[in-house]
Design a protein around this motif. Structure first.
Motif, PDB file in Angstrom:
ATOM      1  N   HIS A   1       9.975   9.815 -17.847  1.00  0.00           N
ATOM      2  CA  HIS A   1      10.312   9.478 -19.227  1.00  0.00           C
ATOM      3  C   HIS A   1       9.295   8.520 -19.846  1.00  0.00           C
ATOM      4  O   HIS A   1       9.658   7.559 -20.528  1.00  0.00           O
ATOM      5  N   GLY A   2       8.016   8.751 -19.562  1.00  0.00           N
ATOM      6  CA  GLY A   2       6.953   7.953 -20.157  1.00  0.00           C
ATOM      7  C   GLY A   2       6.769   6.569 -19.566  1.00  0.00           C
ATOM      8  O   GLY A   2       6.056   5.735 -20.129  1.00  0.00           O
ATOM      9  N   ARG A   3       7.376   6.318 -18.448  1.00  0.00           N
ATOM     10  CA  ARG A   3       7.258   4.996 -17.805  1.00  0.00           C
ATOM     11  C   ARG A   3       6.850   5.143 -16.346  1.00  0.00           C
ATOM     12  O   ARG A   3       7.125   6.155 -15.702  1.00  0.00           O
ATOM     13  N   SER A   4       6.220   4.088 -15.838  1.00  0.00           N
ATOM     14  CA  SER A   4       5.882   4.012 -14.416  1.00  0.00           C
ATOM     15  C   SER A   4       7.021   3.284 -13.719  1.00  0.00           C
ATOM     16  O   SER A   4       7.347   2.146 -14.070  1.00  0.00           O
ATOM     17  N   ARG A   5       7.621   3.928 -12.731  1.00  0.00           N
ATOM     18  CA  ARG A   5       8.840   3.381 -12.119  1.00  0.00           C
ATOM     19  C   ARG A   5       8.678   3.129 -10.630  1.00  0.00           C
ATOM     20  O   ARG A   5       8.036   3.883  -9.916  1.00  0.00           O
ATOM     21  N   ASP A   6       9.309   2.058 -10.194  1.00  0.00           N
ATOM     22  CA  ASP A   6       9.408   1.722  -8.783  1.00  0.00           C
ATOM     23  C   ASP A   6      10.482   0.644  -8.670  1.00  0.00           C
ATOM     24  O   ASP A   6      10.971   0.131  -9.681  1.00  0.00           O
ATOM     25  N   ALA A   7      10.853   0.295  -7.475  1.00  0.00           N
ATOM     26  CA  ALA A   7      11.809  -0.786  -7.233  1.00  0.00           C
ATOM     27  C   ALA A   7      11.329  -1.576  -6.027  1.00  0.00           C
ATOM     28  O   ALA A   7      10.752  -1.014  -5.092  1.00  0.00           O
ATOM     29  N   LEU A   8      11.561  -2.874  -6.074  1.00  0.00           N
ATOM     30  CA  LEU A   8      11.208  -3.766  -4.970  1.00  0.00           C
ATOM     31  C   LEU A   8      12.483  -4.399  -4.430  1.00  0.00           C
ATOM     32  O   LEU A   8      13.366  -4.779  -5.208  1.00  0.00           O
TER      33      LEU A   8
ATOM     34  N   GLY B   1      19.972 -16.903   4.139  1.00  0.00           N
ATOM     35  CA  GLY B   1      19.169 -15.790   3.670  1.00  0.00           C
ATOM     36  C   GLY B   1      19.690 -15.263   2.353  1.00  0.00           C
ATOM     37  O   GLY B   1      20.820 -15.549   1.956  1.00  0.00           O
ATOM     38  N   GLN B   2      18.860 -14.507   1.698  1.00  0.00           N
ATOM     39  CA  GLN B   2      19.241 -13.923   0.421  1.00  0.00           C
ATOM     40  C   GLN B   2      18.454 -12.642   0.203  1.00  0.00           C
ATOM     41  O   GLN B   2      17.296 -12.539   0.591  1.00  0.00           O
ATOM     42  N   GLU B   3      19.106 -11.676  -0.426  1.00  0.00           N
ATOM     43  CA  GLU B   3      18.446 -10.420  -0.769  1.00  0.00           C
ATOM     44  C   GLU B   3      18.484 -10.249  -2.279  1.00  0.00           C
ATOM     45  O   GLU B   3      19.447 -10.641  -2.933  1.00  0.00           O
ATOM     46  N   GLY B   4      17.409  -9.699  -2.819  1.00  0.00           N
ATOM     47  CA  GLY B   4      17.348  -9.419  -4.248  1.00  0.00           C
ATOM     48  C   GLY B   4      16.549  -8.159  -4.488  1.00  0.00           C
ATOM     49  O   GLY B   4      15.877  -7.653  -3.591  1.00  0.00           O
ATOM     50  N   SER B   5      16.659  -7.639  -5.694  1.00  0.00           N
ATOM     51  CA  SER B   5      15.904  -6.433  -6.021  1.00  0.00           C
ATOM     52  C   SER B   5      15.361  -6.539  -7.435  1.00  0.00           C
ATOM     53  O   SER B   5      15.843  -7.316  -8.253  1.00  0.00           O
ATOM     54  N   LEU B   6      14.348  -5.750  -7.688  1.00  0.00           N
ATOM     55  CA  LEU B   6      13.690  -5.725  -8.988  1.00  0.00           C
ATOM     56  C   LEU B   6      13.349  -4.282  -9.302  1.00  0.00           C
ATOM     57  O   LEU B   6      12.581  -3.648  -8.577  1.00  0.00           O
ATOM     58  N   ALA B   7      13.967  -3.747 -10.355  1.00  0.00           N
ATOM     59  CA  ALA B   7      13.675  -2.380 -10.802  1.00  0.00           C
ATOM     60  C   ALA B   7      12.579  -2.456 -11.859  1.00  0.00           C
ATOM     61  O   ALA B   7      12.663  -3.258 -12.793  1.00  0.00           O
ATOM     62  N   LEU B   8      11.549  -1.651 -11.710  1.00  0.00           N
ATOM     63  CA  LEU B   8      10.424  -1.637 -12.640  1.00  0.00           C
ATOM     64  C   LEU B   8      10.386  -0.317 -13.391  1.00  0.00           C
ATOM     65  O   LEU B   8      10.472   0.755 -12.780  1.00  0.00           O
ATOM     66  N   ALA B   9      10.281  -0.405 -14.719  1.00  0.00           N
ATOM     67  CA  ALA B   9      10.131   0.767 -15.582  1.00  0.00           C
ATOM     68  C   ALA B   9       9.144   0.352 -16.664  1.00  0.00           C
ATOM     69  O   ALA B   9       9.522  -0.141 -17.721  1.00  0.00           O
ATOM     70  N   LEU B  10       7.866   0.506 -16.374  1.00  0.00           N
ATOM     71  CA  LEU B  10       6.803  -0.095 -17.166  1.00  0.00           C
ATOM     72  C   LEU B  10       6.086   0.904 -18.054  1.00  0.00           C
ATOM     73  O   LEU B  10       5.793   2.030 -17.641  1.00  0.00           O
TER      74      LEU B  10
ATOM     75  N   GLY C   1       2.518   1.777 -20.223  1.00  0.00           N
ATOM     76  CA  GLY C   1       1.112   1.709 -19.829  1.00  0.00           C
ATOM     77  C   GLY C   1       0.484   0.328 -19.922  1.00  0.00           C
ATOM     78  O   GLY C   1      -0.143  -0.151 -18.991  1.00  0.00           O
ATOM     79  N   GLY C   2       0.647  -0.359 -21.047  1.00  0.00           N
ATOM     80  CA  GLY C   2       0.050  -1.686 -21.221  1.00  0.00           C
ATOM     81  C   GLY C   2       0.616  -2.711 -20.261  1.00  0.00           C
ATOM     82  O   GLY C   2      -0.100  -3.547 -19.719  1.00  0.00           O
ATOM     83  N   THR C   3       1.916  -2.651 -20.065  1.00  0.00           N
ATOM     84  CA  THR C   3       2.560  -3.599 -19.150  1.00  0.00           C
ATOM     85  C   THR C   3       2.118  -3.340 -17.715  1.00  0.00           C
ATOM     86  O   THR C   3       1.900  -4.284 -16.950  1.00  0.00           O
ATOM     87  N   LEU C   4       1.983  -2.090 -17.348  1.00  0.00           N
ATOM     88  CA  LEU C   4       1.514  -1.757 -16.002  1.00  0.00           C
ATOM     89  C   LEU C   4       0.114  -2.314 -15.776  1.00  0.00           C
ATOM     90  O   LEU C   4      -0.173  -2.887 -14.725  1.00  0.00           O
TER      91      LEU C   4
END
Length: 88
Positions: free
Chosen positions: A6-13, A29-38, A40-43
């Motif tokens: 959908h026009g974005r670069s996607r990944d998750a950490l 301990g702690q767990e977290g996540s980060l979803a990326l949907a960037l 072009g300029g932001t990437l």
């Protein structure tokens, strides 16, 4: 590697942080996540600057070992960081 959708670069950490005492015993301990949907300029900016995150943990004074493991979702790549922390 990001996948395009959908026009974005996607990944998750996924971040897993663990603190151990001087004897190697698990403290917390702690767990977290980060979803990326960037777009072009932001990437492009991300590639140059990297990702900066913050995690706040409360520890008593002492010496600890920090272990951070990060896994990215698209290819399953994993990286880790180990550091000694001294809390005055």
């Amino acid at each position: 590697q990001f996948h395009k959708s959908h026009g974005r670069s996607r990944d998750a950490l996924i971040f897993v942080t663990a603190i151990f005492d001087r004897r190697g015993r698990f403290v917390l301990g702690q767990e977290g996540s980060l979803a990326l949907a960037l777009r072009g300029g932001t990437l492009g900016k991300l590639v140059k600057s990297g990702i900066h995150t913050t995690l706040k943990l409360t520890l008593r004074p002492g010496t600890y070992r920090l272990r951070e493991v990060v896994r990215e979702d698209n290819q399953g790549l994993v990286t880790e960081l180990n550091r000694v922390l001294v809390i005055p």
